[in-house]
Every structure is written in structure tokens, then in C-alpha cells.
Design a protein around this motif. Structure first.
Motif, short mmCIF file in Angstrom:
data_model
loop_
_atom_site.label_atom_id
_atom_site.label_comp_id
_atom_site.label_asym_id
_atom_site.label_seq_id
_atom_site.Cartn_x
_atom_site.Cartn_y
_atom_site.Cartn_z
N SER A 44 0.82 -1.21 0.00
CA SER A 44 0.00 0.00 0.00
C SER A 44 0.86 1.27 0.00
O SER A 44 0.60 2.18 -0.80
CB SER A 44 -0.97 -0.01 1.19
N LEU A 48 1.14 4.16 -3.16
CA LEU A 48 1.07 5.62 -3.00
C LEU A 48 2.32 6.30 -3.54
O LEU A 48 2.22 7.31 -4.25
CB LEU A 48 0.89 5.98 -1.52
N ALA A 60 -3.95 5.58 -6.23
CA ALA A 60 -3.68 4.38 -5.44
C ALA A 60 -4.87 4.03 -4.56
O ALA A 60 -5.71 4.86 -4.24
CB ALA A 60 -2.45 4.59 -4.58
N THR A 61 -4.90 2.75 -4.17
CA THR A 61 -5.75 2.31 -3.07
C THR A 61 -4.82 1.95 -1.91
O THR A 61 -3.61 1.78 -2.10
CB THR A 61 -6.60 1.10 -3.44
N ALA A 62 -5.38 1.84 -0.73
CA ALA A 62 -4.60 1.40 0.43
C ALA A 62 -5.46 0.45 1.25
O ALA A 62 -6.56 0.82 1.69
CB ALA A 62 -4.15 2.58 1.28
N HIS A 84 -4.35 7.10 3.98
CA HIS A 84 -5.60 7.66 3.47
C HIS A 84 -5.71 9.17 3.67
O HIS A 84 -6.63 9.79 3.14
CB HIS A 84 -6.79 6.93 4.08
N VAL A 89 -4.61 8.66 -2.67
CA VAL A 89 -5.25 7.39 -2.28
C VAL A 89 -6.76 7.58 -2.39
O VAL A 89 -7.37 8.31 -1.62
CB VAL A 89 -4.84 6.98 -0.85
#
Length: 267
Positions: A44, A48, A60-62, A84, A89
Motif C-alpha cells: 500500500s 502511494l 492508489a488504493t490502500a 488515506h 489514495v
């Protein structure tokens, strides 16, 4: 085409040797933006970091995938929450339940999923969801947060007709990958994708995984790349009885709205 790959594992070490070339091939194939999947405590932050290197193109996702649920400690939760705080993100996840492989004990999976659902409540970011062979528990856990969560996409949908309509009945979104092109496991999707409303349908490669089996010639290393998103769109359009331009434009508009992206990619 102006395509968005909503599920690209670009932090995977198979891309370390040629990540920039991979992206340039994708751009040449019409992929202008990508959501880089963060699916573990390790990857994660890497997603980012990569997203910040191409603002307006990569996001991005986290989150923590159920395979890695055992690593979900209080410290991990704090780390995800810090990630986040960054605008790059754009979704919580990849998170969910996977009872097919059970790489993590099911109680640990449910605990990690519940904590990430709470992050989604607290941040009001969309959810990037994973579910395999855990449909009943998955639905029950999400229903426990009914009315508190924002948009949801079931990433890499491979499930049954019943599962699909359960998701659509909740107005959730569906991510379709090259699994569609698998004559061994994905034939049922050829019919099901016709039933997904355009405003609920998004496309993804899940690269380097799930290389479409209808690619000719197949790359020798069998590594999937974001450039093959164009191939997935062509197959999807054929199965939906649409022209490719329509399927491409609709999926891009849906992804732009879902992830709250700028209207156009930054070159």
C-alpha cells in the motif's frame, strides 16, 4: 481510446525492471490512467509512492487483502489511516474475504475486513472489494455498515449470477478482468456481463495476474500488463453487443465518477 485500469498491481516486483516501459506501452494502447492496487502492509505505501510520481495519471488504493489479514495489527490500522490522508489514495482496499484459499484464518479475515470497513466509514472513500467463496459472510458484514458506506466496487468479479444480482441490487459497481477471456473458468461471464448497467461497469487488468487467454501471440513470460486492457474492452464490448468505443467511454466515465478523478488525465 481513453481507458482507466481500475486494478493494476504496479508495485509488484515483476515490474521493477521495466515499469516505465510497461506504462508507455499502456499509454500507446489507449490507457491514460490507472488505480494502483494497495493490497498489503508492504505494498500500500509503495502504491502511494508510485502514484505520487505520476500525478493525474496514477492513483492508489490502500488496504490489506484477506490473504494478508494476519498482518492487520493496530499499528497496521494506523499506517493505513495515515496513507488515506493523502489525496492520491482514492479508495479503501483491496479488502474483503477469501474462503477459497484461506491463506489467513477466517476470523482474522473478518476482523481485518471489519476494521477496513470502518476506515471507509471514517474517510467516506469508495471501497475496492475482494470476495471469493465467502458471499454470505461478505454480504452480512457489509450490511452491518448499511447506510454508512460510500460507493463500492467488487473488484475482479468472477462469481455467479446470484452474486452479481445481489451486488447490483445494492447499486454496487462491478470490475471485469481478463477472467472473461478464460475458456476454462470464465465462460459464464460472457452472458452475465450483458446484465451490468453501464454506470456500474468498470474494467481492470489485475496485472501482472490474469493475462487474458485470448491474447495472440501470448507473451513468453505470461505476465499481464495494463496495455491488455484494450483487449479486455474489445472482448467485453462483443459480449455486451456494443461497439468498443461505447464500452470504453462508458467504463471510463463510470470509473472517473466512482474514484472522483479529474475529468481528464494529466499528460
Amino acid at each position: 481510446m481513453d481507458l482507466i485500469d481500475i486494478g493494476l498491481n504496479l508495485s509488484h516486483d515483476s515490474f521493477d525492471r521495466d515499469r516505465e516501459a510497461v506504462w508507455q506501452r499502456a499509454v500507446a494502447a489507449g490507457v491514460t490512467r490507472a488505480i494502483l492496487t494497495g493490497a498489503s502492509r508492504e505494498h500500500s505505501p509503495k502504491a502511494l509512492e508510485l502514484a505520487r510520481s505520476k500525478p493525474g495519471q496514477w492513483f492508489a488504493t490502500a488496504g490489506v487483502h484477506p490473504h494478508h489479514a494476519g498482518e492487520y495489527t493496530a499499528e497496521c490500522d494506523a499506517e493505513l489511516r495515515a496513507l488515506h490522508a493523502h489525496a492520491e489514495v482514492v479508495a479503501v482496499g483491496e479488502c474483503g474475504l477469501d474462503y477459497f484459499r484461506d491463506f489467513s484464518p477466517r476470523p482474522a479475515q473478518r476482523s481485518a475486513f471489519e476494521k477496513q470497513l470502518q476506515i471507509a466509514v471514517d474517510t467516506q472513500k469508495p471501497l475496492f472489494l475482494h470476495q471469493r467463496d465467502a458471499h454470505a459472510d461478505f454480504m452480512a458484514m457489509l450490511q452491518n455498515f448499511d447506510g454508512q458506506l460510500g460507493p463500492r466496487v467488487v473488484h475482479c468479479f468472477t462469481g455467479s449470477r446470484e452474486e452479481l444480482f445481489d451486488y447490483l441490487d445494492q447499486d454496487w459497481h462491478i470490475g471485469i478482468t481478463g477472467w472473461l477471456c478464460d475458456e476454462r473458468r470464465g465462460v459464464h461471464l460472457r452472458e452475465l456481463v450483458k446484465h451490468i448497467p453501464a454506470q456500474r461497469l468498470m474494467i481492470e487488468t489485475d496485472a501482472p495476474y490474469l493475462l487474458p487467454r485470448t491474447i495472440k501471440p501470448m507473451p513468453k513470460d505470461r505476465r499481464n500488463e495494463p496495455m491488455y486492457l484494450a483487449h479486455i474492452v474489445e472482448e467485453l464490448a462483443h459480449d455486451r453487443g456494443e461497439d468498443v468505443a461505447t464500452t470504453a467511454a462508458n467504463s471510463t466515465a463510470t470509473a472517473t465518477a466512482f474514484f472522483r478523478l479529474p475529468a481528464r488525465a494529466v499528460s
